[in-house]
Design an enzyme around this catalytic site. Structure first.
Site, PDB file in Angstrom:
ATOM      1  N   ASN A 198     -22.568  71.554  17.898  1.00  0.00           N
ATOM      2  CA  ASN A 198     -22.124  70.663  16.860  1.00  0.00           C
ATOM      3  C   ASN A 198     -23.447  70.152  16.195  1.00  0.00           C
ATOM      4  OD1 ASN A 198     -21.278  68.560  15.263  1.00  0.00           O
ATOM      5  ND2 ASN A 198     -20.581  67.304  16.747  1.00  0.00           N
ATOM      6  N   LYS A 226     -23.825  68.191  13.531  1.00  0.00           N
ATOM      7  CA  LYS A 226     -23.665  67.105  12.914  1.00  0.00           C
ATOM      8  C   LYS A 226     -24.383  67.210  11.620  1.00  0.00           C
ATOM      9  CE  LYS A 226     -23.301  64.928  17.636  1.00  0.00           C
ATOM     10  NZ  LYS A 226     -23.153  63.618  18.591  1.00  0.00           N
ATOM     11  N   HIS A 262     -13.920  63.557  16.635  1.00  0.00           N
ATOM     12  CA  HIS A 262     -15.127  63.364  17.239  1.00  0.00           C
ATOM     13  C   HIS A 262     -15.223  61.920  17.418  1.00  0.00           C
ATOM     14  CE1 HIS A 262     -19.433  63.116  18.135  1.00  0.00           C
ATOM     15  NE2 HIS A 262     -19.317  64.215  18.516  1.00  0.00           N
ATOM     16  N   GLU A 316     -17.759  59.984  16.697  1.00  0.00           N
ATOM     17  CA  GLU A 316     -18.417  59.527  15.487  1.00  0.00           C
ATOM     18  C   GLU A 316     -17.407  59.321  14.317  1.00  0.00           C
ATOM     19  OE1 GLU A 316     -21.536  62.601  15.739  1.00  0.00           O
ATOM     20  OE2 GLU A 316     -22.244  61.681  17.428  1.00  0.00           O
ATOM     21  N   GLU A 333     -15.955  63.995  25.731  1.00  0.00           N
ATOM     22  CA  GLU A 333     -17.240  63.533  25.181  1.00  0.00           C
ATOM     23  C   GLU A 333     -17.269  62.026  25.738  1.00  0.00           C
ATOM     24  OE1 GLU A 333     -19.181  66.590  22.241  1.00  0.00           O
ATOM     25  OE2 GLU A 333     -18.041  65.044  21.207  1.00  0.00           O
ATOM     26  N   GLY A 382     -25.786  61.498  22.767  1.00  0.00           N
ATOM     27  CA  GLY A 382     -26.930  61.109  22.134  1.00  0.00           C
ATOM     28  C   GLY A 382     -27.770  60.158  23.010  1.00  0.00           C
ATOM     29  N   SER A 434     -25.228  64.815  25.941  1.00  0.00           N
ATOM     30  CA  SER A 434     -26.394  64.937  26.418  1.00  0.00           C
ATOM     31  C   SER A 434     -26.494  66.211  27.495  1.00  0.00           C
ATOM     32  CB  SER A 434     -26.916  63.661  27.024  1.00  0.00           C
ATOM     33  OG  SER A 434     -27.141  62.641  26.182  1.00  0.00           O
ATOM     34  N   GLY A 483     -24.747  68.920  21.296  1.00  0.00           N
ATOM     35  CA  GLY A 483     -24.932  68.095  19.877  1.00  0.00           C
ATOM     36  C   GLY A 483     -26.637  68.400  19.630  1.00  0.00           C
ATOM     37  N   GLY A 484     -27.456  67.692  20.052  1.00  0.00           N
ATOM     38  CA  GLY A 484     -28.862  67.644  19.964  1.00  0.00           C
ATOM     39  C   GLY A 484     -29.548  68.841  20.470  1.00  0.00           C
TER      40      GLY A 484
END
Ligand code: 13P
Length: 253
Positions: A9, A11, A98, A100, A170, A176, A216, A237-238
């Site tokens: 993802n 983002k 999600h 977010e 999640e 994050g 993470s 993610g990251g």
């Protein structure tokens, strides 16, 4: 048996050139390294890069997912992207609910249910995110919260529809933040979700549904997370913004 899935993802990251480089980087590594047969890789870039990404994607390498979709079919909804549009571009998956989107754009379990319906109607597979925030974890309410998200977002589906769904757990406090759920915490909730699915749809179907962990997840912790019986992969993610890390995670089964 169910698939292992590692989905990236992105983002709201990468300009066009960076996105192009990232997809190319993923392709280059995959030309050298073969993923385990039962592992499906999915790349979920921002909307403007979907076409470029799916042009590059050869199904043998990875599939492509969107990060969001409208809860409406079509018409005067400025700025929205419909499931039919994604279908017409041969997009395979779409992330829904999600945390977010729940936190910053007011998405509720009812919105999630409506988006899931749109996606299934148009032949896309929803990746439905659930997970508790820190205060809920501290109050030991994670089971209630996840149960409600799963029931209200998904349990209106028929068994046939449910088979198309991927669930991503999640925990919001791990997204994050560099704080990962322990393998035991992840397994506990994943097993809980599978039990909910078993009670509603039966064991055979529950055993077919992939439940991913997100928060993470990185090359250094993916192996111990994925080693759990009910953890079928990750929503990354990251670490999905670095081709090497993303593929290293996908090789962690
Ligand atoms: P991070 O991997 O950056 O924590 O993000 C997880 C996530 O939200 C994936 O959807």
């Amino acid at each position: 048996m169910r698939k292992h899935i590692v989905a990236g993802n992105w983002k709201m990251n990468c300009n066009f050139n960076e996105a192009d480089e990232l997809v190319n980087g993923i392709m280059e590594i995959l030309e050298e390294k073969e993923l385990p047969r039962d592992t499906q890789l999915i790349v979920c870039p921002p909307f403007p890069y979907l076409e470029m990404t799916s042009d590059y994607a050869n199904d043998s390498y990875f599939m492509v997912g969107a990060q969001n979709v409208s809860d409406q079919e079509k018409g005067a909804y400025t700025g929205e992207v419909s499931a039919e549009m994604l279908e017409s571009m041969e997009i395979d998956y779409c992330i829904v609910g999600h945390s977010e989107r729940r936190a910053y754009y007011g998405e509720t379990n009812a919105t999630v249910a409506a988006k899931v319906n749109q996606l299934l109607k148009h032949g896309l597979k929803p990746i439905v995110c659930v997970g508790e925030v820190l205060e809920e974890r501290e109050a030991n309410r994670q089971f209630d919260v996840v149960k409600q998200q799963v029931e209200e977002g998904l349990f209106h589906l028929t068994a046939e529809q449910m088979k198309e769904v991927v669930i991503a757990y999640e925990p919001v406090w791990a997204i994050g933040t560099g704080k990962t759920a322990t393998p035991e915490q992840a397994q506990e909730i994943h097993h809980f979700i599978r039990t909910l699915l078993t009670e509603k749809y039966g064991k055979e179907l529950a055993d077919e549904i992939s439940i991913l962990y997100g928060g993470s997840c990185k090359p250094s912790n993916a192996k111990e997370l994925f080693a759990n019986a009910d953890v079928d992969g990750g929503l990354i993610g990251g670490a999905s913004l670095k081709a090497d890390d993303f593929i290293a995670i996908a090789m962690s089964f």
